[in-house]
Design a protein around this motif. Structure first.
Motif, PDB file in Angstrom:
ATOM      1  N   PRO A 121      85.656 120.034   7.631  1.00 39.48           N
ATOM      2  CA  PRO A 121      85.489 118.827   6.826  1.00 39.48           C
ATOM      3  C   PRO A 121      84.009 118.673   6.473  1.00 39.48           C
ATOM      4  CG  PRO A 121      86.821 118.389   8.776  1.00 39.48           C
ATOM      5  CD  PRO A 121      86.234 119.750   8.957  1.00 39.48           C
ATOM      6  N   PHE A 122      83.707 118.356   5.224  1.00 38.48           N
ATOM      7  CA  PHE A 122      82.301 118.228   4.859  1.00 38.48           C
ATOM      8  C   PHE A 122      82.139 117.265   3.698  1.00 38.48           C
ATOM      9  CE2 PHE A 122      83.668 121.217   1.710  1.00 38.48           C
ATOM     10  CZ  PHE A 122      82.785 121.108   0.631  1.00 38.48           C
ATOM     11  N   TYR A 123      80.912 116.819   3.515  1.00 40.83           N
ATOM     12  CA  TYR A 123      80.571 115.911   2.428  1.00 40.83           C
ATOM     13  C   TYR A 123      79.656 116.626   1.447  1.00 40.83           C
ATOM     14  CZ  TYR A 123      78.336 112.101  -0.129  1.00 40.83           C
ATOM     15  OH  TYR A 123      77.843 111.284  -1.132  1.00 40.83           O
ATOM     16  N   CYS A 124      79.951 116.484   0.148  1.00 37.45           N
ATOM     17  CA  CYS A 124      79.129 117.092  -0.890  1.00 37.45           C
ATOM     18  C   CYS A 124      78.397 115.994  -1.655  1.00 37.45           C
ATOM     19  CB  CYS A 124      79.999 117.909  -1.842  1.00 37.45           C
ATOM     20  SG  CYS A 124      79.061 118.654  -3.203  1.00 37.45           S
ATOM     21  N   PRO A 125      77.077 115.892  -1.492  1.00 34.98           N
ATOM     22  CA  PRO A 125      76.329 114.841  -2.193  1.00 34.98           C
ATOM     23  C   PRO A 125      76.291 115.025  -3.710  1.00 34.98           C
ATOM     24  CG  PRO A 125      74.831 116.322  -1.060  1.00 34.98           C
ATOM     25  CD  PRO A 125      76.207 116.684  -0.603  1.00 34.98           C
ATOM     26  N   ALA A 126      76.535 116.252  -4.179  1.00 34.06           N
ATOM     27  CA  ALA A 126      76.459 116.518  -5.611  1.00 34.06           C
ATOM     28  C   ALA A 126      77.523 115.746  -6.396  1.00 34.06           C
ATOM     29  CB  ALA A 126      76.591 118.015  -5.877  1.00 34.06           C
ATOM     30  N   ASP A 127      78.715 115.605  -5.814  1.00 32.75           N
ATOM     31  CA  ASP A 127      79.769 114.838  -6.491  1.00 32.75           C
ATOM     32  C   ASP A 127      80.178 113.605  -5.695  1.00 32.75           C
ATOM     33  OD1 ASP A 127      81.157 115.981  -4.407  1.00 32.75           O
ATOM     34  OD2 ASP A 127      82.616 117.036  -5.651  1.00 32.75           O
ATOM     35  N   GLN A 128      79.498 113.382  -4.561  1.00 34.78           N
ATOM     36  CA  GLN A 128      79.759 112.216  -3.709  1.00 34.78           C
ATOM     37  C   GLN A 128      81.222 112.177  -3.264  1.00 34.78           C
ATOM     38  OE1 GLN A 128      78.139 108.532  -5.204  1.00 34.78           O
ATOM     39  NE2 GLN A 128      76.292 109.522  -5.981  1.00 34.78           N
ATOM     40  N   LYS A 129      81.706 113.339  -2.855  1.00 33.33           N
ATOM     41  CA  LYS A 129      83.074 113.445  -2.353  1.00 33.33           C
ATOM     42  C   LYS A 129      83.071 114.090  -0.970  1.00 33.33           C
ATOM     43  CE  LYS A 129      85.254 113.938  -6.917  1.00 33.33           C
ATOM     44  NZ  LYS A 129      86.115 114.788  -7.783  1.00 33.33           N
ATOM     45  N   ALA A 130      83.991 113.641  -0.141  1.00 30.57           N
ATOM     46  CA  ALA A 130      84.213 114.277   1.156  1.00 30.57           C
ATOM     47  C   ALA A 130      85.434 115.173   1.021  1.00 30.57           C
ATOM     48  CB  ALA A 130      84.436 113.228   2.238  1.00 30.57           C
ATOM     49  N   TYR A 131      85.404 116.335   1.680  1.00 37.02           N
ATOM     50  CA  TYR A 131      86.475 117.323   1.555  1.00 37.02           C
ATOM     51  C   TYR A 131      87.136 117.533   2.912  1.00 37.02           C
ATOM     52  CZ  TYR A 131      84.748 118.427  -3.115  1.00 37.02           C
ATOM     53  OH  TYR A 131      84.382 118.347  -4.432  1.00 37.02           O
ATOM     54  N   LEU A 132      88.475 117.526   2.910  1.00 32.08           N
ATOM     55  CA  LEU A 132      89.220 117.636   4.157  1.00 32.08           C
ATOM     56  C   LEU A 132      90.515 118.398   3.957  1.00 32.08           C
ATOM     57  CD1 LEU A 132      89.857 116.738   7.140  1.00 32.08           C
ATOM     58  CD2 LEU A 132      90.911 114.693   6.131  1.00 32.08           C
ATOM     59  N   ASP A 133      90.672 119.500   4.679  1.00 27.78           N
ATOM     60  CA  ASP A 133      91.960 120.167   4.796  1.00 27.78           C
ATOM     61  C   ASP A 133      92.700 119.427   5.903  1.00 27.78           C
ATOM     62  OD1 ASP A 133      94.138 121.823   5.433  1.00 27.78           O
ATOM     63  OD2 ASP A 133      93.059 123.630   4.861  1.00 27.78           O
ATOM     64  N   THR A 134      93.786 118.749   5.572  1.00 23.63           N
ATOM     65  CA  THR A 134      94.439 117.886   6.557  1.00 23.63           C
ATOM     66  C   THR A 134      95.019 118.669   7.734  1.00 23.63           C
ATOM     67  OG1 THR A 134      96.445 117.908   5.182  1.00 23.63           O
ATOM     68  CG2 THR A 134      94.958 116.024   4.947  1.00 23.63           C
ATOM     69  N   GLU A 135      95.155 119.980   7.605  1.00 23.31           N
ATOM     70  CA  GLU A 135      95.584 120.774   8.759  1.00 23.31           C
ATOM     71  C   GLU A 135      94.533 120.768   9.862  1.00 23.31           C
ATOM     72  OE1 GLU A 135      97.463 124.558   8.463  1.00 23.31           O
ATOM     73  OE2 GLU A 135      98.166 124.188   6.418  1.00 23.31           O
ATOM     74  N   PHE A 136      93.327 120.338   9.519  1.00 25.11           N
ATOM     75  CA  PHE A 136      92.285 120.258  10.534  1.00 25.11           C
ATOM     76  C   PHE A 136      92.650 119.254  11.621  1.00 25.11           C
ATOM     77  CE2 PHE A 136      88.219 118.774  12.307  1.00 25.11           C
ATOM     78  CZ  PHE A 136      87.678 119.977  12.688  1.00 25.11           C
ATOM     79  N   PHE A 137      93.467 118.257  11.286  1.00 21.68           N
ATOM     80  CA  PHE A 137      93.914 117.300  12.294  1.00 21.68           C
ATOM     81  C   PHE A 137      94.677 118.017  13.405  1.00 21.68           C
ATOM     82  CE2 PHE A 137      94.167 113.868   8.767  1.00 21.68           C
ATOM     83  CZ  PHE A 137      92.819 113.586   8.922  1.00 21.68           C
ATOM     84  N   ALA A 138      95.532 118.966  13.002  1.00 18.31           N
ATOM     85  CA  ALA A 138      96.300 119.725  13.987  1.00 18.31           C
ATOM     86  C   ALA A 138      95.385 120.607  14.814  1.00 18.31           C
ATOM     87  CB  ALA A 138      97.366 120.563  13.288  1.00 18.31           C
ATOM     88  N   THR A 139      94.407 121.235  14.158  1.00 21.24           N
ATOM     89  CA  THR A 139      93.446 122.067  14.871  1.00 21.24           C
ATOM     90  C   THR A 139      92.668 121.242  15.879  1.00 21.24           C
ATOM     91  OG1 THR A 139      93.187 123.494  12.942  1.00 21.24           O
ATOM     92  CG2 THR A 139      91.451 123.590  14.596  1.00 21.24           C
ATOM     93  N   LEU A 140      92.235 120.076  15.450  1.00 20.70           N
ATOM     94  CA  LEU A 140      91.472 119.190  16.318  1.00 20.70           C
ATOM     95  C   LEU A 140      92.270 118.836  17.568  1.00 20.70           C
ATOM     96  CD1 LEU A 140      88.699 117.600  16.141  1.00 20.70           C
ATOM     97  CD2 LEU A 140      90.065 115.657  15.351  1.00 20.70           C
TER      98      LEU A 140
END
Length: 277
Positions: A121-140
């Protein structure tokens, strides 16, 4: 976390129906585990991924679990909007412009580069959007040992905290400073940036106490510990090397989250002015 009745944010961009460009052939959770550990521990996992076949993404229906993850994310994002829309004017006399949360599956693109499980999961200041693959919840939960819905909420709040830092001009300033120093010093600046985001996440958590259930705070603190650089490098079979840390130790991440939670004050999150982290 009691989210029933909480509105869903409209600042969601769901790209998962398109498949996001495909996943590396080792597949699903196994891939995400490798990539998540590589991201958080500062380990180059490229050799593990080179030469793997890629499956092209095609339009598809979302599973019930994926739909639930989207609703959860939208409601958590709404709580961050309400908290920061109130706190920034109150504490810093600034107007808050909320970010967009991009949900994707496998891979997607961003102005900051390609997004995948490799980036986490990461934040991109260039477009002011946060990016999340929701499968990361399962990994976490299943692989990294950070279980519970509030642990997942902490992940979203942490990325939103990076947006708050961007709104305050902190991200741009740190980026300039990083470019003027060596790698070790740049890593140290990044650690302070990440710990500040943990603290700001704690501030958010303090303002949604009415939504917390027994054990929620413990879930967030455990998540902070599970994604500490020292813990993840040890988990990957490496001797922890502080000069390579980019997110802070387990103790530091837990401590700064707790500091924000206990104070509820953005001013308590000055990691750059702190002599000891």
């Amino acid at each position: 976390m009691k989210l029933k009745g909480v509105r869903k944010s409209r600042n969601i961009e769901d790209r998962r129906r398109s498949g996001g460009g495909g996943k590396a052939g080792i597949g699903g959770v196994g891939l995400l585990v490798v990539l998540a550990i590589g991201y958080f521990a500062g380990i180059d996992v490229t050799p593990l991924l080179q030469g793997l076949p890629q499956e092209q993404g095609t339009p598809r229906e979302l599973s019930a679990e994926e739909q639930q993850a989207a609703e959860f994310s939208a409601r958590v994002l709404a709580t961050t909007e309400e908290v920061w829309d109130r706190l920034l004017p109150e504490q810093l006399e600034l107007e808050y412009q909320p970010p967009v949360l991009v949900l994707f599956s496998g891979q997607t693109s961003s102005p900051c580069g390609g997004a995948s499980g490799a980036t986490g999961p990461f934040y991109c200041p260039a477009d002011q959007k946060a990016y999340l693959d929701t499968e990361f919840f399962a990994t976490l939960s299943r692989q990294l040992g950070a279980k519970g819905d509030f642990a997942a909420a902490y992940v979203i709040a942490h990325e939103v905290a990076h947006h708050v830092q961007n709104e305050l001009g902190i991200l741009g300033e740190v980026n300039q400073r990083r470019q003027a120093v060596g790698q070790t010093e740049a890593n140290a600046l990044t650690v302070r940036l990440e710990l500040q985001a943990d603290c700001l996440s704690g501030v958010w958590a303090s303002k949604v106490k009415g939504l917390l259930e027994p054990g929620d705070l413990k879930e967030a603190l455990n998540a902070a510990r599970k994604i500490g650089d020292d813990h993840l490098q040890s988990r990957a079979g490496r001797v922890p090397q502080p000069h390579t840390f980019t997110h802070g130790t387990s103790d530091q991440r837990e401590s700064w989250f707790a500091r924000g939670y206990q104070s509820g004050d953005v001013h308590s999150c000055d990691t750059f002015g702190a002599r000891n982290l």
